[in-house]
Design an enzyme around this catalytic site. Structure first.
Site, mmCIF file in Angstrom:
data_model
loop_
_atom_site.group_PDB
_atom_site.id
_atom_site.type_symbol
_atom_site.label_atom_id
_atom_site.label_comp_id
_atom_site.label_asym_id
_atom_site.label_seq_id
_atom_site.Cartn_x
_atom_site.Cartn_y
_atom_site.Cartn_z
ATOM 1 N N ARG A 47 0.893 -1.113 -0.175
ATOM 2 C CA ARG A 47 0.313 0.140 0.108
ATOM 3 C C ARG A 47 0.903 1.345 -0.072
ATOM 4 O O ARG A 47 0.596 2.297 -0.705
ATOM 5 C CB ARG A 47 -0.808 -0.054 1.230
ATOM 6 C CG ARG A 47 -1.950 -0.881 1.110
ATOM 7 C CD ARG A 47 -3.297 -0.100 1.804
ATOM 8 N NE ARG A 47 -4.530 -0.834 1.370
ATOM 9 C CZ ARG A 47 -5.018 -1.521 2.370
ATOM 10 N NH1 ARG A 47 -4.839 -1.408 3.823
ATOM 11 N NH2 ARG A 47 -6.205 -2.308 2.267
ATOM 12 N N LYS A 154 2.507 -18.227 7.615
ATOM 13 C CA LYS A 154 2.024 -18.503 8.748
ATOM 14 C C LYS A 154 1.380 -17.249 9.472
ATOM 15 O O LYS A 154 1.912 -16.134 9.406
ATOM 16 C CB LYS A 154 2.639 -19.297 9.949
ATOM 17 C CG LYS A 154 3.855 -18.587 10.510
ATOM 18 C CD LYS A 154 4.051 -19.114 12.130
ATOM 19 C CE LYS A 154 3.257 -17.971 12.816
ATOM 20 N NZ LYS A 154 4.401 -17.094 13.373
ATOM 21 N N ASP A 183 6.562 -22.891 7.366
ATOM 22 C CA ASP A 183 6.738 -22.597 8.679
ATOM 23 C C ASP A 183 8.130 -22.792 8.962
ATOM 24 O O ASP A 183 8.959 -23.690 8.772
ATOM 25 C CB ASP A 183 6.291 -23.997 9.311
ATOM 26 C CG ASP A 183 6.172 -24.132 10.968
ATOM 27 O OD1 ASP A 183 7.463 -23.431 11.198
ATOM 28 O OD2 ASP A 183 5.491 -24.405 11.577
ATOM 29 N N HIS A 184 8.633 -21.483 9.204
ATOM 30 C CA HIS A 184 10.131 -21.395 9.012
ATOM 31 C C HIS A 184 11.137 -22.164 9.913
ATOM 32 O O HIS A 184 12.017 -22.269 9.617
ATOM 33 C CB HIS A 184 10.482 -19.776 9.029
ATOM 34 C CG HIS A 184 10.686 -19.127 10.483
ATOM 35 N ND1 HIS A 184 9.670 -18.852 11.310
ATOM 36 C CD2 HIS A 184 11.816 -19.096 11.195
ATOM 37 C CE1 HIS A 184 9.961 -18.289 12.283
ATOM 38 N NE2 HIS A 184 11.310 -18.639 12.414
ATOM 39 N N GLU A 222 12.274 -16.928 24.193
ATOM 40 C CA GLU A 222 12.950 -15.578 23.300
ATOM 41 C C GLU A 222 13.023 -14.693 24.388
ATOM 42 O O GLU A 222 12.233 -14.601 25.263
ATOM 43 C CB GLU A 222 11.672 -15.281 22.376
ATOM 44 C CG GLU A 222 11.548 -16.164 21.206
ATOM 45 C CD GLU A 222 10.574 -15.463 20.179
ATOM 46 O OE1 GLU A 222 11.240 -14.666 19.366
ATOM 47 O OE2 GLU A 222 9.429 -15.688 20.386
ATOM 48 N N ASP A 241 0.730 -18.250 17.839
ATOM 49 C CA ASP A 241 1.987 -17.711 17.138
ATOM 50 C C ASP A 241 3.026 -18.908 16.993
ATOM 51 O O ASP A 241 3.776 -18.743 16.106
ATOM 52 C CB ASP A 241 2.343 -16.437 17.866
ATOM 53 C CG ASP A 241 3.415 -15.933 16.986
ATOM 54 O OD1 ASP A 241 3.309 -15.496 16.060
ATOM 55 O OD2 ASP A 241 4.468 -15.547 17.868
ATOM 56 N N HIS A 246 5.081 -24.039 14.918
ATOM 57 C CA HIS A 246 6.613 -24.261 15.068
ATOM 58 C C HIS A 246 6.790 -25.292 16.111
ATOM 59 O O HIS A 246 7.811 -26.436 15.694
ATOM 60 C CB HIS A 246 7.466 -23.033 15.653
ATOM 61 C CG HIS A 246 7.176 -21.780 14.843
ATOM 62 N ND1 HIS A 246 7.227 -21.726 13.243
ATOM 63 C CD2 HIS A 246 7.287 -20.540 15.121
ATOM 64 C CE1 HIS A 246 7.004 -20.645 12.886
ATOM 65 N NE2 HIS A 246 6.984 -19.847 13.846
ATOM 66 N N LYS A 346 7.676 -15.281 25.533
ATOM 67 C CA LYS A 346 8.586 -13.974 25.102
ATOM 68 C C LYS A 346 9.004 -13.681 26.435
ATOM 69 O O LYS A 346 8.490 -13.779 27.488
ATOM 70 C CB LYS A 346 7.654 -13.051 24.392
ATOM 71 C CG LYS A 346 7.347 -13.565 23.135
ATOM 72 C CD LYS A 346 6.968 -12.778 21.949
ATOM 73 C CE LYS A 346 6.639 -13.152 20.457
ATOM 74 N NZ LYS A 346 7.646 -13.471 19.755
HETATM 75 C C1 BG6 Z 1 7.706 -16.158 14.345
HETATM 76 C C2 BG6 Z 1 6.701 -15.633 15.330
HETATM 77 O O1 BG6 Z 1 6.979 -17.129 13.538
HETATM 78 O O2 BG6 Z 1 8.727 -16.810 14.990
HETATM 79 C C3 BG6 Z 1 7.395 -14.607 16.282
HETATM 80 O O3 BG6 Z 1 5.623 -15.049 14.603
HETATM 81 C C4 BG6 Z 1 8.753 -15.038 16.929
HETATM 82 O O4 BG6 Z 1 6.806 -14.059 17.478
HETATM 83 C C5 BG6 Z 1 9.627 -15.966 15.802
HETATM 84 O O5 BG6 Z 1 9.498 -14.225 17.503
HETATM 85 C C6 BG6 Z 1 10.599 -16.539 16.146
HETATM 86 O O6 BG6 Z 1 11.598 -17.305 15.249
HETATM 87 P P1 BG6 Z 1 13.139 -17.373 15.226
HETATM 88 O O7 BG6 Z 1 13.624 -17.996 14.136
HETATM 89 O O8 BG6 Z 1 13.695 -15.910 15.476
HETATM 90 O O9 BG6 Z 1 13.321 -18.361 16.399
#
Ligand code: BG6
Length: 508
Positions: A47, A154, A183-184, A222, A241, A246, A346
């Protein structure tokens, strides 16, 4: 599988955080490794109004700021930026897709005239369906002149119904093979290494079952808070989340049966079977099996940390969880009766993701233990940081008698000095380009994961008496989570101590 010769990579949500922090640095890194198509153009859309040059400058800054690994020369980033383009458009305005189509055609004509296209939705989930529909209506899903692949970020839906609905809408437009659900965590080298550790070594698999394993623990902690994503996060929470995707994927990798091959279908089928075997958590059991928490303000090493409810975009009376711990079982022959404990949060003392396999103690312990409970053996698979593997076992303490001491044997990826661990997005974007869907979630897997999560969400929504425990930032979450662990003297594994109590801090 081969990298295509030519490609136009279109990013929706190109003015957003994900594009700057992850996607563009990952594409840049692939370019430096010569892992991109010979002819490639990247078209960002969003946008916000940017000219091509403004977008390029913004992305040069992103590359310089967020690239991992070796230091980058600015001229390398400038050179890469020449393949970037930008189009201002509204995702939900069908007319704007004519503009998009025209721009893609123009780029295609200059590039090669027969490019493949990838569409990456780095947008809020609410627009995945409408973008896909508008692309399909504009003829951009048609594969007669090259492949058309759709990457969906996601969270895939926000509950089971919305996930089913989203899958239904996507399947009206596209076959499953054209859809890549990211899903990284699956792109993380060490998550894939779980498969190699288990199935390339003859010594682990015979022990990998209910006869020898006491419990399995997975932690993803985290230190950061919600980092300006309060608006999104407050409507999502840790369960949606992190857990639904994950953490459950890591459970899948840890608990699956050996696949018949490394084919995507074989691996995904095994993950699905694990998810289908989850013992459902009944609504009435949620308070006993699931602990949720929310971080409060505190002082960590002299620095004042804001509580969650004071973060931008968060409601002052929010009950959204920033921490969740779950105990559950997998009802199958391998895992029957073995508790699985997973937790994420977190504002914890350190950033760490690890899988801990706690083996059963020896049936008759003859020796004098110096310290610790009677479960000497743990295999710790460190997903991040300090990626590696740690095996804990008892040894004799030198000297008279038979005193024992728990010691570590470890392997660190960093010791393989010539190997750089690629970022998860590098791996995943490359896989989409070559058409390998192994590390992407499938429609039925996503839905089955939601099915497990749904009763927890419902119980929390319907019963306000279920507590949200506050925990000071810099601690390991509510102490009630310890009550989940079955067995005298047993607790979670704490890779470092709480940060709020001065003097107790120790690094991993
Ligand atoms: C993301 C979440 O998918 O993964 C975030 O939305 C999170 O909230 C993050 O901080 C954590 O990923 P990584 O690779 O930094 O452990």
């Amino acid at each position: 599988m081969e990298i295509p010769k030519n490609l136009i990579f279109v990013i929706f949500g190109a003015s957003g955080d994900l594009t700057s922090r992850k996607l563009i640095p990952a594409l840049f890194s692939l370019r430096t490794q010569k892992m991109l198509p010979e002819k490639l153009a990247i078209l960002g859309t969003g946008r916000t109004a940017y000219s091509d040059d403004e977008f390029r400058n913004k992305m040069i800054t992103s590359i310089m700021t967020f690239s991992e690994g070796e230091e980058i020369e600015r001229n390398q980033a400038e050179d890469f930026s020449q393949i970037l383009h930008y189009l201002r458009m509204d995702n939900d305005n069908p007319l704007d897709y004519n503009k998009l189509n025209a721009r893609i055609c123009e780029i295609n004509a200059a590039l090669c005239r027969s490019a493949n296209y990838i569409f990456h939705m780095a947008t809020p989930p609410s627009v995945y369906a409408i973008i896909s529909e508008n692309l399909a209506k504009a003829g951009l899903a048609d594969q007669s002149e090259g492949f058309r692949r759709f990457i969906i970020e996601k969270p895939f839906g926000y509950d089971i119904q919305s996930a089913i609905e989203l899958n239904r809408k996507l399947h009206e437009l596209l076959p499953e093979e054209q859809i890549y659900r990211i899903d990284h965590f699956l792109g993380k080298e060490t998550v894939q290494n779980v498969l190699v550790t288990r199935f390339a070594n003859g010594i682990f698999e015979p022990l990998w079952n209910r006869n020898y394993i006491h419990r399995v623990e997975i932690t993803s902690a985290e230190t950061i808070g919600v980092e300006g994503r309060g608006g999104y996060y407050d409507a999502s929470g840790a369960l949606r989340d992190m857990v639904q995707n994950h953490l459950l994927q890591m459970v899948g990798m840890t608990a699956m049966e050996p696949p018949s091959s490394l084919e995507p279908t074989a691996i995904r089928n095994e993950i699905l079977k694990v998810f289908q075997s989850f013992q459902p958590i009944r609504k009435e059991d949620v308070p006993m099996q699931v602990i949720r928490g929310q971080y409060t303000g505190s002082t960590v090493k002299g620095e004042c940390i804001t509580g969650y409810r004071y973060e931008n975009g968060v409601a002052p009376d929010s009950r959204t969880e920033t921490y969740v711990a779950i105990k559950f079982f997998i009802n199958n022959w391998r895992w029957g009766g073995v508790p699985f404990y997973i937790r994420t949060g977190k504002r914890m003392p350190t950033k760490v993701t690890e899988i801990v396999i706690h083996f059963k103690g020896s049936p008759h312990y003859l020796f004098q233990r110096v310290a610790g409970p009677n479960t000497s053996n743990q295999l710790i698979i460190r997903i991040q940081p300090d990626e590696g593997l740690l095996l804990k076992f008892d040894m004799k303490e030198p000297g008279s008698g038979f005193n024992t001491k728990n010691v570590n044997m470890d392997f660190h990826y960093r010791d393989l000095t010539d190997i750089r661990v690629p970022s998860a997005y590098e791996r995943l974007l490359y896989d989409v380009m070559v058409g390998d869907s192994t590390l992407f979630s499938r429609d039925d897997i996503v839905e089955t994961a939601w099915k497990f999560i749904d009763p927890i969400q419902k119980a929390w929504a319907e019963d306000p008496a279920i507590k949200v425990y506050g925990y000071p930032s810099g601690t390991w979450g509510p102490s009630n989570a310890n009550d989940l662990i079955e067995g005298e003297d047993l607790t979670w594994r704490y890779p470092s101590k709480n940060l709020v109590d001065d003097g107790l801090y120790c690094e991993l």
